[in-house]
Design a protein around this motif. Structure first.
Motif, PDB file in Angstrom:
ATOM      1  N   GLY A 198       0.808  -1.217   0.000  1.00 56.87           N
ATOM      2  CA  GLY A 198       0.000   0.000   0.000  1.00 56.87           C
ATOM      3  C   GLY A 198       0.839   1.264   0.000  1.00 56.87           C
ATOM      4  N   ASN A 199       0.182   2.389  -0.257  1.00 57.25           N
ATOM      5  CA  ASN A 199       0.858   3.690  -0.310  1.00 57.25           C
ATOM      6  C   ASN A 199       0.681   4.425   1.010  1.00 57.25           C
ATOM      7  OD1 ASN A 199       1.807   3.515  -2.976  1.00 57.25           O
ATOM      8  ND2 ASN A 199      -0.189   4.078  -3.784  1.00 57.25           N
ATOM      9  N   GLU A 200       1.565   4.160   1.936  1.00 55.48           N
ATOM     10  CA  GLU A 200       1.506   4.852   3.218  1.00 55.48           C
ATOM     11  C   GLU A 200       2.146   6.224   3.067  1.00 55.48           C
ATOM     12  OE1 GLU A 200       2.875   4.253   7.877  1.00 55.48           O
ATOM     13  OE2 GLU A 200       3.559   2.874   6.322  1.00 55.48           O
ATOM     14  N   MET A 201       1.430   7.264   3.431  1.00 51.76           N
ATOM     15  CA  MET A 201       1.947   8.626   3.344  1.00 51.76           C
ATOM     16  C   MET A 201       1.680   9.333   4.663  1.00 51.76           C
ATOM     17  SD  MET A 201       3.253   9.249   0.262  1.00 51.76           S
ATOM     18  CE  MET A 201       3.074  10.976  -0.144  1.00 51.76           C
ATOM     19  N   GLY A 202       2.497  10.347   4.959  1.00 55.48           N
ATOM     20  CA  GLY A 202       2.256  11.157   6.139  1.00 55.48           C
ATOM     21  C   GLY A 202       1.065  12.081   5.936  1.00 55.48           C
ATOM     22  N   SER A 203       0.701  12.784   6.985  1.00 58.19           N
ATOM     23  CA  SER A 203      -0.458  13.670   6.961  1.00 58.19           C
ATOM     24  C   SER A 203      -0.139  14.966   6.211  1.00 58.19           C
ATOM     25  CB  SER A 203      -0.893  13.998   8.394  1.00 58.19           C
ATOM     26  OG  SER A 203      -1.816  15.055   8.402  1.00 58.19           O
ATOM     27  N   PHE A 204      -0.889  15.236   5.122  1.00 58.51           N
ATOM     28  CA  PHE A 204      -0.702  16.493   4.394  1.00 58.51           C
ATOM     29  C   PHE A 204      -1.124  17.687   5.258  1.00 58.51           C
ATOM     30  CE2 PHE A 204      -0.481  13.697   0.718  1.00 58.51           C
ATOM     31  CZ  PHE A 204       0.465  14.326  -0.072  1.00 58.51           C
ATOM     32  N   ARG A 205      -2.106  17.489   6.121  1.00 58.91           N
ATOM     33  CA  ARG A 205      -2.549  18.576   7.001  1.00 58.91           C
ATOM     34  C   ARG A 205      -1.418  18.980   7.941  1.00 58.91           C
ATOM     35  NH1 ARG A 205      -4.145  18.763  12.027  1.00 58.91           N
ATOM     36  NH2 ARG A 205      -4.228  16.488  12.203  1.00 58.91           N
ATOM     37  N   LYS A 206      -0.740  17.996   8.533  1.00 61.72           N
ATOM     38  CA  LYS A 206       0.385  18.280   9.413  1.00 61.72           C
ATOM     39  C   LYS A 206       1.551  18.896   8.630  1.00 61.72           C
ATOM     40  CE  LYS A 206      -0.501  14.734  12.930  1.00 61.72           C
ATOM     41  NZ  LYS A 206       0.051  13.516  13.591  1.00 61.72           N
ATOM     42  N   LEU A 207       1.723  18.439   7.393  1.00 66.34           N
ATOM     43  CA  LEU A 207       2.791  18.982   6.561  1.00 66.34           C
ATOM     44  C   LEU A 207       2.556  20.460   6.282  1.00 66.34           C
ATOM     45  CD1 LEU A 207       5.351  18.559   4.843  1.00 66.34           C
ATOM     46  CD2 LEU A 207       3.853  17.950   2.936  1.00 66.34           C
ATOM     47  N   MET A 208       1.330  20.832   5.930  1.00 66.52           N
ATOM     48  CA  MET A 208       1.021  22.237   5.670  1.00 66.52           C
ATOM     49  C   MET A 208       1.223  23.082   6.916  1.00 66.52           C
ATOM     50  SD  MET A 208       0.353  22.563   2.492  1.00 66.52           S
ATOM     51  CE  MET A 208       1.675  21.345   2.289  1.00 66.52           C
ATOM     52  N   ALA A 209       0.824  22.558   8.073  1.00 67.51           N
ATOM     53  CA  ALA A 209       1.023  23.273   9.334  1.00 67.51           C
ATOM     54  C   ALA A 209       2.513  23.467   9.606  1.00 67.51           C
ATOM     55  CB  ALA A 209       0.364  22.511  10.477  1.00 67.51           C
ATOM     56  N   TYR A 210       3.297  22.442   9.319  1.00 69.87           N
ATOM     57  CA  TYR A 210       4.744  22.525   9.508  1.00 69.87           C
ATOM     58  C   TYR A 210       5.343  23.580   8.583  1.00 69.87           C
ATOM     59  CZ  TYR A 210       9.671  21.258   9.104  1.00 69.87           C
ATOM     60  OH  TYR A 210      11.047  21.296   9.045  1.00 69.87           O
ATOM     61  N   GLN A 211       4.912  23.588   7.323  1.00 74.67           N
ATOM     62  CA  GLN A 211       5.455  24.532   6.356  1.00 74.67           C
ATOM     63  C   GLN A 211       5.184  25.973   6.772  1.00 74.67           C
ATOM     64  OE1 GLN A 211       7.615  22.756   4.805  1.00 74.67           O
ATOM     65  NE2 GLN A 211       7.033  23.113   2.686  1.00 74.67           N
ATOM     66  N   PHE A 212       3.990  26.243   7.279  1.00 71.09           N
ATOM     67  CA  PHE A 212       3.651  27.604   7.681  1.00 71.09           C
ATOM     68  C   PHE A 212       4.411  28.040   8.933  1.00 71.09           C
ATOM     69  CE2 PHE A 212      -0.255  27.004   5.065  1.00 71.09           C
ATOM     70  CZ  PHE A 212      -0.100  28.142   4.275  1.00 71.09           C
ATOM     71  N   SER A 213       4.776  27.079   9.789  1.00 72.25           N
ATOM     72  CA  SER A 213       5.486  27.423  11.024  1.00 72.25           C
ATOM     73  C   SER A 213       6.995  27.317  10.884  1.00 72.25           C
ATOM     74  CB  SER A 213       5.015  26.512  12.160  1.00 72.25           C
ATOM     75  OG  SER A 213       5.338  25.155  11.873  1.00 72.25           O
ATOM     76  N   ASN A 214       7.465  26.775   9.777  1.00 77.40           N
ATOM     77  CA  ASN A 214       8.887  26.542   9.583  1.00 77.40           C
ATOM     78  C   ASN A 214       9.643  27.867   9.442  1.00 77.40           C
ATOM     79  OD1 ASN A 214      11.313  25.241   9.123  1.00 77.40           O
ATOM     80  ND2 ASN A 214      10.953  24.969   6.933  1.00 77.40           N
ATOM     81  N   ARG A 215      10.760  27.997  10.144  1.00 73.30           N
ATOM     82  CA  ARG A 215      11.570  29.219  10.099  1.00 73.30           C
ATOM     83  C   ARG A 215      12.934  28.948   9.463  1.00 73.30           C
ATOM     84  NH1 ARG A 215       7.296  30.830  10.783  1.00 73.30           N
ATOM     85  NH2 ARG A 215       6.470  32.172  12.433  1.00 73.30           N
ATOM     86  N   ALA A 216      12.946  28.095   8.496  1.00 72.73           N
ATOM     87  CA  ALA A 216      14.209  27.758   7.826  1.00 72.73           C
ATOM     88  C   ALA A 216      14.781  28.972   7.104  1.00 72.73           C
ATOM     89  CB  ALA A 216      13.981  26.628   6.833  1.00 72.73           C
ATOM     90  N   LYS A 217      16.115  29.034   7.056  1.00 71.42           N
ATOM     91  CA  LYS A 217      16.781  30.140   6.371  1.00 71.42           C
ATOM     92  C   LYS A 217      16.575  30.023   4.866  1.00 71.42           C
ATOM     93  CE  LYS A 217      20.422  30.776   9.818  1.00 71.42           C
ATOM     94  NZ  LYS A 217      21.892  30.769  10.063  1.00 71.42           N
TER      95      LYS A 217
END
Length: 296
Positions: free
Chosen positions: A46-65
């Motif tokens: 099967g195609n196990e994938m992580g949560s896109f909702r959590k990914l979007m939340a991470y992207q908005f909070s990410n402070r990467a240079k």
């Protein structure tokens, strides 16, 4: 003003038409297997994938240079590439997953991407941060191109078109991608399933499984992804490409015994809760190396 607006709209339409042409993969029709359910391809189990909702939340909070616009290269000279070699293996990383492999008198190119953007559009999308170490015009004669999957940073239609027209090379792809390349009049394409073998000049090209996925923005799981084994009587080369860590590394070692060159990726592995399902972190790549025990 009206002429300027008309020109802009016309250009956007042209860009849009070309972009849309590269957005989706035609529907594949074939027998049901352990990795194709009649509609979509999937990993074994099967195609196990992580949560896109959590990914979007991470992207908005990410402070990467921010990255620089372009990473400076210390050596801009044209590399001295031998036209062909018959003894041993030579390889040169050009960028990302684009590698020139020279072995058994053949010049093999993996996942060629020479465009400035990994995108359906030339004017927007992820832009490269480092120029290729070899320009497309400076490549030796290419005999075979192997494609791992259809993501834009691995499957560059513009580059494939140029290479096909100049070299008339074989292009080996996973199931579902031949019909896509037909839309661009790219010829000499051979479509392969996992474990299929294509023999070219006494060299075996074997399409093997990988733990990943495919998506041309609008067509997820519509074509088959995989890795490549290039085998002669003397040597075995493994191009692992984008993959999560999995049992397939031990399976390859058990099947082929000696791996002479293993090209193992470290993908975009952060955030781990999402990327662990499709890319390897450094410790995963190290374990894959242990599993494969390559001589190089």
């Amino acid at each position: 003003m009206i002429y300027i607006l008309t020109s802009i709209v016309t250009l956007l339409v042209i860009f849009g038409i070309y972009g849309c042409k590269t957005l989706s993969i035609p529907k594949y029709e074939g027998p049901i297997t352990d990795h194709f359910d009649g509609k979509k391809f999937h990993n074994i189990g099967g195609n196990e994938m992580g949560s896109f909702r959590k990914l979007m939340a991470y992207q908005f909070s990410n402070r990467a240079k921010n990255w620089p616009n372009l990473v400076e290269q210390s050596d801009q000279a044209t590399p001295n590439i031998i036209p062909r070699i018959t003894d041993g293996i030579a390889y040169k990383q050009i960028n990302h997953a684009t590698i020139l492999i020279q072995h058994a008198g053949l010049n093999i190119l993996t996942d060629p991407v020479f465009s400035k953007r990994a995108s359906p559009f030339e004017w927007m999308g992820p832009k490269r941060k480092r120029n290729p170490s070899i320009q497309i015009e400076d490549l030796p004669e290419i005999d075979v191109i192997v494609i791992s999957h259809d993501h834009y940073d691995h499957f560059d239609v513009k580059s494939l078109k140029k290479l096909s027209e100049k070299h008339n090379c074989k292009i080996l792809v996973g199931l579902g991608l031949k019909a896509f390349l037909d839309k661009f009049d790219i010829s000499n394409v051979i479509e392969m399933d996992w474990n299929d073998i294509h023999l070219y000049n006494n060299v075996e090209f074997i399409f093997h499984s990988a733990v990943h996925w495919s998506n041309r923005m609008a067509s997820p799981y519509s074509s088959l992804w995989g890795s490549w084994i290039i085998k002669t009587e003397e040597k075995t080369i493994y191009f692992a490409v984008d993959t999560a860590y999995g049992d397939h590394f031990k399976e390859i070692k058990d099947t082929y015994k000696q791996i002479d060159l293993a090209l193992i990726p470290i993908g975009a592995y952060v955030p781990r809760f999402f990327m662990q399902h499709v890319h390897m972190a450094p410790e995963d790549a190290f374990q894959a190396h242990i599993d494969l025990q390559p001589t190089e």
